[in-house]
Structures are given as C-alpha cells and as structure tokens.
Design a protein around this motif. Sequence first.
Motif, PDB file in Angstrom:
ATOM      1  N   ASP A 169      -4.812   6.309  -0.899  1.00 59.19           N
ATOM      2  CA  ASP A 169      -4.065   5.058  -0.795  1.00 59.19           C
ATOM      3  C   ASP A 169      -4.162   4.312  -2.119  1.00 59.19           C
ATOM      4  OD1 ASP A 169      -3.310   5.427   1.812  1.00 59.19           O
ATOM      5  OD2 ASP A 169      -4.658   3.930   2.676  1.00 59.19           O
TER       6      ASP A 169
ATOM      7  N   ARG B   7      -3.104   0.537  -3.756  1.00 59.98           N
ATOM      8  CA  ARG B   7      -2.604  -0.820  -3.535  1.00 59.98           C
ATOM      9  C   ARG B   7      -2.680  -1.555  -4.871  1.00 59.98           C
ATOM     10  NH1 ARG B   7      -1.435  -5.852  -3.587  1.00 59.98           N
ATOM     11  NH2 ARG B   7      -1.612  -7.127  -1.694  1.00 59.98           N
TER      12      ARG B   7
ATOM     13  N   ARG C 147       0.837  -1.199   0.000  1.00 57.87           N
ATOM     14  CA  ARG C 147       0.000   0.000   0.000  1.00 57.87           C
ATOM     15  C   ARG C 147       0.875   1.252   0.000  1.00 57.87           C
ATOM     16  NH1 ARG C 147      -1.383   3.697   3.676  1.00 57.87           N
ATOM     17  NH2 ARG C 147      -0.324   2.520   5.323  1.00 57.87           N
ATOM     18  N   GLN C 148       0.509   2.214  -0.854  1.00 59.32           N
ATOM     19  CA  GLN C 148       1.234   3.478  -0.969  1.00 59.32           C
ATOM     20  C   GLN C 148       0.264   4.618  -0.660  1.00 59.32           C
ATOM     21  OE1 GLN C 148       2.395   3.368  -5.087  1.00 59.32           O
ATOM     22  NE2 GLN C 148       2.923   1.195  -4.932  1.00 59.32           N
ATOM     23  N   ARG C 149       0.626   5.482   0.284  1.00 56.93           N
ATOM     24  CA  ARG C 149      -0.249   6.615   0.622  1.00 56.93           C
ATOM     25  C   ARG C 149       0.358   7.903   0.090  1.00 56.93           C
ATOM     26  NH1 ARG C 149      -3.557   7.502   6.078  1.00 56.93           N
ATOM     27  NH2 ARG C 149      -4.588   5.752   5.014  1.00 56.93           N
ATOM     28  N   ARG C 150      -0.496   8.706  -0.519  1.00 55.77           N
ATOM     29  CA  ARG C 150      -0.101  10.045  -0.956  1.00 55.77           C
ATOM     30  C   ARG C 150      -0.924  11.060  -0.163  1.00 55.77           C
ATOM     31  NH1 ARG C 150       1.000  12.386  -7.021  1.00 55.77           N
ATOM     32  NH2 ARG C 150       1.218  14.590  -6.451  1.00 55.77           N
ATOM     33  N   GLU C 151      -0.250  11.861   0.620  1.00 57.91           N
ATOM     34  CA  GLU C 151      -0.906  12.915   1.388  1.00 57.91           C
ATOM     35  C   GLU C 151      -1.159  14.110   0.473  1.00 57.91           C
ATOM     36  OE1 GLU C 151      -1.904  12.601   4.431  1.00 57.91           O
ATOM     37  OE2 GLU C 151      -0.775  10.865   5.201  1.00 57.91           O
TER      38      GLU C 151
ATOM     39  N   TRP D  24      -6.148  12.435   1.527  1.00 57.57           N
ATOM     40  CA  TRP D  24      -5.119  11.467   1.180  1.00 57.57           C
ATOM     41  C   TRP D  24      -5.680  10.420   0.224  1.00 57.57           C
ATOM     42  CZ3 TRP D  24      -6.804   6.687   2.553  1.00 57.57           C
ATOM     43  CH2 TRP D  24      -7.614   6.560   3.687  1.00 57.57           C
TER      44      TRP D  24
ATOM     45  N   CYS E  28     -10.984  14.212   1.324  1.00 56.95           N
ATOM     46  CA  CYS E  28     -10.846  14.165  -0.139  1.00 56.95           C
ATOM     47  C   CYS E  28     -12.152  14.478  -0.865  1.00 56.95           C
ATOM     48  CB  CYS E  28     -10.324  12.793  -0.565  1.00 56.95           C
ATOM     49  SG  CYS E  28      -9.589  12.765  -2.215  1.00 56.95           S
TER      50      CYS E  28
ATOM     51  N   TYR F 102      -9.680  -0.566   7.532  1.00 63.24           N
ATOM     52  CA  TYR F 102      -9.870   0.866   7.783  1.00 63.24           C
ATOM     53  C   TYR F 102     -10.810   1.137   8.961  1.00 63.24           C
ATOM     54  CZ  TYR F 102      -7.480   1.863   3.380  1.00 63.24           C
ATOM     55  OH  TYR F 102      -6.540   1.959   2.378  1.00 63.24           O
TER      56      TYR F 102
END
Length: 214
Positions: free
Chosen positions: A35, A37, A23-27, A33, A185, A100
């Motif tokens: 996520d 995957r 999993r990659q999170r971008r703020e 944000w 978001c 989550y």
Amino acid sequence: MYFQGSLLDGGDVAEVGDVARGRQRRELAGGAWVDLRPGWITGADALFLRLQTEVPWRAEKREMYEATLDVPRLLSHYGPRDELPDPALTVARDALSEYYAQALGEPFATAGLCYYRDGRDSVAWHGDRIGRGRSQDTMVAIVSLGAPRRLSLRPRPGGPADVAGERTIGFVVGHGDLLVMGGSCQRTWDHAVLKTAKPVGPRISVQFRPAGVL
C-alpha cells in the motif's frame, strides 16, 4: 547536513491524514501486497527536523564477511512500552493499528527509526523475518520523512514471486509518504534502500511493526 524541504509541506505542525484517502494498493505475486499513501503526514518536514535533532541516534557495527563493518545508517528503536520521540508518531501508530486492525489482527507495537544521512547510507536486501515474520503473514508500515529515496523490492530466489517471473520494483518515498508491506511480503519478497551516487538529502524512515516481528 543540508535538508531541502518540500514546497507542498503543511507547515510546522505534523498532522496524520486518513489512510484510506489516496491509498494505492499494488498486488504482488505470492500473496504479497504494498500500500502506498502519498503525503500521509503533513508538516512532515518539521517533524523530520525534530527527529533529526532530538532522537538519540546510535551507530552500530556488525560482523559480516569475517570483518566488523559499520552499519551504513544511524538507528534508534522504541519497544512496546517506550514513549515515542514525538506525539505525531504515536498518532500515526494508533491510526495504522485502527485502519489495519481487521487484516492484521493486532496493533502495531514497535517503532524502528533509521537515519540515512546521504546517498552513501543504505540498507541491504532483506525481509523482516526475525521472529514471527519468518513463518506468518504480517505487516511493516513505513513512514518516510525528509528527502525522497527509492525503496526497492524483489522476489526471494526460488519463491513463488520468483517462479512467477516478477522483477525488481521500486517506490520513491519521502516528505511524509506512507508505505505498508503486507500479506506474505516479508517472507516472499526482499526490500532494500540501495546506495546512490546521486546527490540526495538526509532521510528518516520510521518502521512500525507488530510485537515479535523484526
């Protein structure tokens, strides 16, 4: 409609992976944000083909610009008490609710399915702000099946992300990728799947939402 499967797909059985693994999170500005995957569901191409043929897709019309226009995609919706059209989607929804749970505080309850037949099908810029999403932080989890398409995001005019100078960003998702939009978001950013003249195959988007968020 011709569908080109992925050579890396896992076969005929759809299996849901570990959300945390890869999993990659971008703020984003404004408390938002995203996520990502990649490859969350293996056997996703077989799942796509089942949904393509078995889901009761419907065409809709909407009033826009003083005219009645065709919605440029096919739709199907499953409420909190509806059985989802494939067991893999039930597993996916429950896995997302568990992962989550602390951040969301409630389970994912509904599933909206969109069928993009080719590059002419699209969804315009919007946020999921009908219901509680207008005033509360929430989440929308999207499983992308079939041919990859770009999901674009841009700051809402006059919002904190816009003031911070954020620009349009995008994520190309398909073949079982998972993308989750969280935090503010839906209130501070808009997202879209824009039309494209490039040759693209069909895609199905499965959007899991909490109850009362549209």
